[in-house]
Structure formats: structure tokens, C-alpha cells
Design a protein around this motif. Sequence first.
Motif, mmCIF file in Angstrom:
data_model
loop_
_atom_site.group_PDB
_atom_site.id
_atom_site.type_symbol
_atom_site.label_atom_id
_atom_site.label_comp_id
_atom_site.label_asym_id
_atom_site.label_seq_id
_atom_site.Cartn_x
_atom_site.Cartn_y
_atom_site.Cartn_z
ATOM 1 N N VAL A 23 7.763 -18.965 3.568
ATOM 2 C CA VAL A 23 8.306 -19.151 2.224
ATOM 3 C C VAL A 23 7.295 -19.983 1.436
ATOM 4 O O VAL A 23 6.995 -21.114 1.797
ATOM 5 N N SER A 24 6.763 -19.384 0.367
ATOM 6 C CA SER A 24 5.700 -20.025 -0.405
ATOM 7 C C SER A 24 6.179 -20.333 -1.818
ATOM 8 O O SER A 24 6.843 -19.501 -2.451
ATOM 9 N N TYR A 25 5.824 -21.521 -2.308
ATOM 10 C CA TYR A 25 6.178 -21.922 -3.670
ATOM 11 C C TYR A 25 5.329 -23.123 -4.057
ATOM 12 O O TYR A 25 4.730 -23.795 -3.199
ATOM 13 N N ILE A 26 5.226 -23.380 -5.349
ATOM 14 C CA ILE A 26 4.550 -24.580 -5.848
ATOM 15 C C ILE A 26 5.611 -25.643 -6.079
ATOM 16 O O ILE A 26 6.502 -25.473 -6.919
ATOM 17 N N GLU A 27 5.525 -26.718 -5.339
ATOM 18 C CA GLU A 27 6.623 -27.678 -5.243
ATOM 19 C C GLU A 27 7.027 -28.280 -6.578
ATOM 20 O O GLU A 27 8.221 -28.454 -6.842
ATOM 21 N N ASP A 28 6.067 -28.645 -7.434
ATOM 22 C CA ASP A 28 6.435 -29.308 -8.684
ATOM 23 C C ASP A 28 6.691 -28.331 -9.832
ATOM 24 O O ASP A 28 6.843 -28.756 -10.975
ATOM 25 N N ILE A 29 6.725 -27.025 -9.543
ATOM 26 C CA ILE A 29 7.072 -26.029 -10.562
ATOM 27 C C ILE A 29 8.373 -25.321 -10.205
ATOM 28 O O ILE A 29 9.238 -25.132 -11.056
ATOM 29 N N ALA A 30 8.532 -24.916 -8.959
ATOM 30 C CA ALA A 30 9.712 -24.156 -8.539
ATOM 31 C C ALA A 30 10.974 -25.018 -8.578
ATOM 32 O O ALA A 30 10.918 -26.245 -8.412
ATOM 33 N N ASP A 31 12.095 -24.362 -8.790
ATOM 34 C CA ASP A 31 13.394 -25.031 -8.804
ATOM 35 C C ASP A 31 13.772 -25.416 -7.371
ATOM 36 O O ASP A 31 13.951 -24.538 -6.528
ATOM 37 N N PRO A 32 13.894 -26.718 -7.061
ATOM 38 C CA PRO A 32 14.189 -27.121 -5.674
ATOM 39 C C PRO A 32 15.524 -26.590 -5.164
ATOM 40 O O PRO A 32 15.664 -26.323 -3.968
ATOM 41 N N ASP A 33 16.496 -26.436 -6.056
ATOM 42 C CA ASP A 33 17.796 -25.905 -5.628
ATOM 43 C C ASP A 33 17.668 -24.455 -5.179
ATOM 44 O O ASP A 33 18.289 -24.043 -4.189
ATOM 45 N N HIS A 34 16.847 -23.693 -5.897
ATOM 46 C CA HIS A 34 16.672 -22.289 -5.503
ATOM 47 C C HIS A 34 15.853 -22.181 -4.219
ATOM 48 O O HIS A 34 16.115 -21.311 -3.387
ATOM 49 N N VAL A 35 14.872 -23.064 -4.055
ATOM 50 C CA VAL A 35 14.096 -23.078 -2.813
ATOM 51 C C VAL A 35 15.020 -23.337 -1.629
ATOM 52 O O VAL A 35 14.951 -22.661 -0.602
ATOM 53 N N LYS A 36 15.901 -24.319 -1.777
ATOM 54 C CA LYS A 36 16.844 -24.641 -0.701
ATOM 55 C C LYS A 36 17.794 -23.474 -0.446
ATOM 56 O O LYS A 36 18.111 -23.155 0.706
ATOM 57 N N GLU A 37 18.222 -22.815 -1.504
ATOM 58 C CA GLU A 37 19.131 -21.672 -1.355
ATOM 59 C C GLU A 37 18.466 -20.545 -0.580
ATOM 60 O O GLU A 37 19.085 -19.930 0.302
ATOM 61 N N VAL A 38 17.211 -20.262 -0.889
ATOM 62 C CA VAL A 38 16.487 -19.191 -0.201
ATOM 63 C C VAL A 38 16.294 -19.534 1.271
ATOM 64 O O VAL A 38 16.531 -18.696 2.165
ATOM 65 N N LYS A 39 15.856 -20.758 1.562
ATOM 66 C CA LYS A 39 15.614 -21.154 2.950
ATOM 67 C C LYS A 39 16.912 -21.187 3.749
ATOM 68 O O LYS A 39 16.923 -20.810 4.935
ATOM 69 N N ASP A 40 18.000 -21.616 3.126
ATOM 70 C CA ASP A 40 19.294 -21.614 3.823
ATOM 71 C C ASP A 40 19.739 -20.190 4.138
ATOM 72 O O ASP A 40 20.271 -19.922 5.227
ATOM 73 N N ALA A 41 19.521 -19.262 3.200
ATOM 74 C CA ALA A 41 19.916 -17.873 3.428
ATOM 75 C C ALA A 41 19.113 -17.264 4.571
ATOM 76 O O ALA A 41 19.652 -16.527 5.404
ATOM 77 N N ILE A 42 17.814 -17.581 4.645
ATOM 78 C CA ILE A 42 16.981 -17.046 5.724
ATOM 79 C C ILE A 42 17.368 -17.653 7.064
ATOM 80 O O ILE A 42 17.428 -16.959 8.085
ATOM 81 N N SER A 43 17.634 -18.955 7.074
ATOM 82 C CA SER A 43 17.976 -19.634 8.335
ATOM 83 C C SER A 43 19.315 -19.156 8.900
ATOM 84 O O SER A 43 19.550 -19.279 10.105
ATOM 85 N N LYS A 44 20.177 -18.599 8.062
ATOM 86 C CA LYS A 44 21.486 -18.132 8.521
ATOM 87 C C LYS A 44 21.452 -16.693 9.038
ATOM 88 O O LYS A 44 22.462 -16.188 9.521
ATOM 89 N N ILE A 45 20.307 -16.034 8.935
ATOM 90 C CA ILE A 45 20.207 -14.649 9.405
ATOM 91 C C ILE A 45 20.337 -14.620 10.923
ATOM 92 O O ILE A 45 19.579 -15.273 11.634
ATOM 93 N N ASP A 46 21.302 -13.895 11.411
ATOM 94 C CA ASP A 46 21.555 -13.803 12.852
ATOM 95 C C ASP A 46 21.534 -12.332 13.253
ATOM 96 O O ASP A 46 22.512 -11.610 13.090
ATOM 97 N N THR A 47 20.390 -11.889 13.750
ATOM 98 C CA THR A 47 20.231 -10.490 14.130
ATOM 99 C C THR A 47 19.200 -10.398 15.247
ATOM 100 O O THR A 47 18.438 -11.342 15.486
ATOM 101 N N ASP A 48 19.170 -9.265 15.935
ATOM 102 C CA ASP A 48 18.212 -9.078 17.029
ATOM 103 C C ASP A 48 16.779 -9.012 16.528
ATOM 104 O O ASP A 48 15.867 -9.535 17.154
ATOM 105 N N GLY A 49 16.568 -8.330 15.405
ATOM 106 C CA GLY A 49 15.212 -8.171 14.900
ATOM 107 C C GLY A 49 15.208 -7.692 13.470
ATOM 108 O O GLY A 49 16.262 -7.450 12.866
ATOM 109 N N LEU A 50 14.015 -7.546 12.913
ATOM 110 C CA LEU A 50 13.842 -7.088 11.538
ATOM 111 C C LEU A 50 13.019 -5.794 11.546
ATOM 112 O O LEU A 50 11.817 -5.812 11.238
#
Length: 288
Positions: free
Chosen positions: A177-204
Motif C-alpha cells: 500500500v503506497s501513499y504520500i503521508e502528508d498528502i493522503a487522507d489518513p482516515d482513508h489510508v486506515k480504511e484501506v489497510k483495515d479492509a485488506i487486513s480483514k480479507i480471509d481467503t485461501d488465495g488471490l
Amino acid sequence: VSTSLEENRAYLKEALGVDKSFDVIQLDVEYAGKDMSMFLIDGLIKDDMLHLLQKFLAKQDENTLKIDGLEKLLKTYIPYVEVESVDDLDKVVDMVLAGPTALVIDGLEKVIVIDARTYPVRGPEEPDTERVVRGSRDGYVETVVFNTALTRRRIRDKSLRMEYMQVGRRSKTDIVVSYIEDIADPDHVKEVKDAISKIDTDGLPMGEKTIEEYISGRHYNPYPVVRYTERPDTAAAHLFEGHIIIMVDGSPSVLITPTTFWHHMQHAEEYRNSPVTGLYLRLVRYIG
């Protein structure tokens, strides 16, 4: 990890399926008066680098590892950039299957992991779907480390972040997950990372498309809520605007989020022309 080499060797041999898969290699060696074993995946390691490491270890005598053997190996006798010690054999198995080499030494309660890996990869050619008359000719490839380097080449900002994650119980797919820390919205960054971390599957199996389905959430919307690109300059432009880039190992396309309907109307060719010509091209696209 046990101090007994035989116990560690037997566990790793069984977990990695050394006798069942021809490309999983177990190399039993002896350096500095110590029995050692190396576990690696054929085709994912740099032969010349491991050969160099073996030459360094072969020159050591029995006194080398008597005092602070692990520290000496990590800091002196293994001349490589990415070297670490791991005390969990299950983690060692996952790391070896990803490409690094595990060095198990008799008497040490830690396994040394040497990240001297390489991947089969094609050159960074211009994407067929996003060709331009004027502009750069490089494009993302299927190896995530190459893609991060192509992005870093264009953005030398100290605030650029490349955060590593893994998804898939069996595939262990690498995601950045790539972003520029002082430009990107921190709430949206957290939302994206939380959504990815909750993925529960065998594979992609479908790579970035599977990630999109998990993070979008709104399946009733016929329009895409993320944008795909294979061009590093397009991704860099969006990073400067505060967007988040999601890179998936094994896929040359990266995800750009958040996006609106109008983001899908943009093309790199517009920015290579004069303002009037670029505006005309965009208006034609909007009308279409």
C-alpha cells in the motif's frame, strides 16, 4: 527453533516437502566446524550470491563461532544486505517458500534467513492499453519489488510510504500500500489497510481484481470505484494528488483509490500536449 540441528532439519524437511518437490533443495554443509543445512527454492535464488556466501563461510575456522557466533555471522561473515534471524520455524517455512534462503546451524536457537532471491520477470515495457505518442515507455511488471522501484524513481519524497502486507492463507500474496503521508487522507489510508487486513481467503487467483472486490464493498454500483493503471507516471501523478496505490505481486496493474467517474476519463496523452489540445481531447472523451 531448537538447538538440535537434527530436530530443526527434520521439521523443515517435512514442512517444506523436500523429498516430494524437486525444486525444494536441502543442502547439508559444514563450515567453521559446525554442521549446517540450507533450505531454498530452486529458481528463486541468486546462484552467484549464495556461491559468494559459501566461499566466505568456507574460510572460517572453528574459533569463529565459539563466542557470539550468531552476531558474528550476521555482522561480519555473511556479507549481504538483507539478513535476519528468526526463532519461529513456521515463519521460516513461509519465508523460504517466498524465495529467501534459510541457514540452520547446529547449536543456535535461531535460523538465519538470507533474502538473496530473484524472480523470473519481463522487462518494464510500455503497456499496450495505455500507449502514448510522447512520454515514458516503461510500465509496471509482475514483480512487486520492481514496481515499487519504478515508483520511487519518480517520487523521491521522504513522505512516500510503501507498507507491506500479506493476504491469503495459502497463497501468502505480497501486497504493498503506497501513499504520500502528508498528502493522503489518513482516515482513508486506515480504511484501506483495515479492509485488506480483514480479507480471509485461501488465495488471490485474480490478483488485484480480487482486492478490488473486497475493498469496494458496494456491489450495486455498476461503475468502478477504483482505477487501474500499468504506467508508473500515471500512478505517481495520482500519488501527488493524495490517492492511494495498491500493488499486488504477480500483477502488472496497480489500483488507484479513491476515484470518481471523471478519473476514468483521464489519459497520460493529454498532459503531453498543449493545454488547448489536451482540453479538446478530454472534452471529446467526455462527450463519447
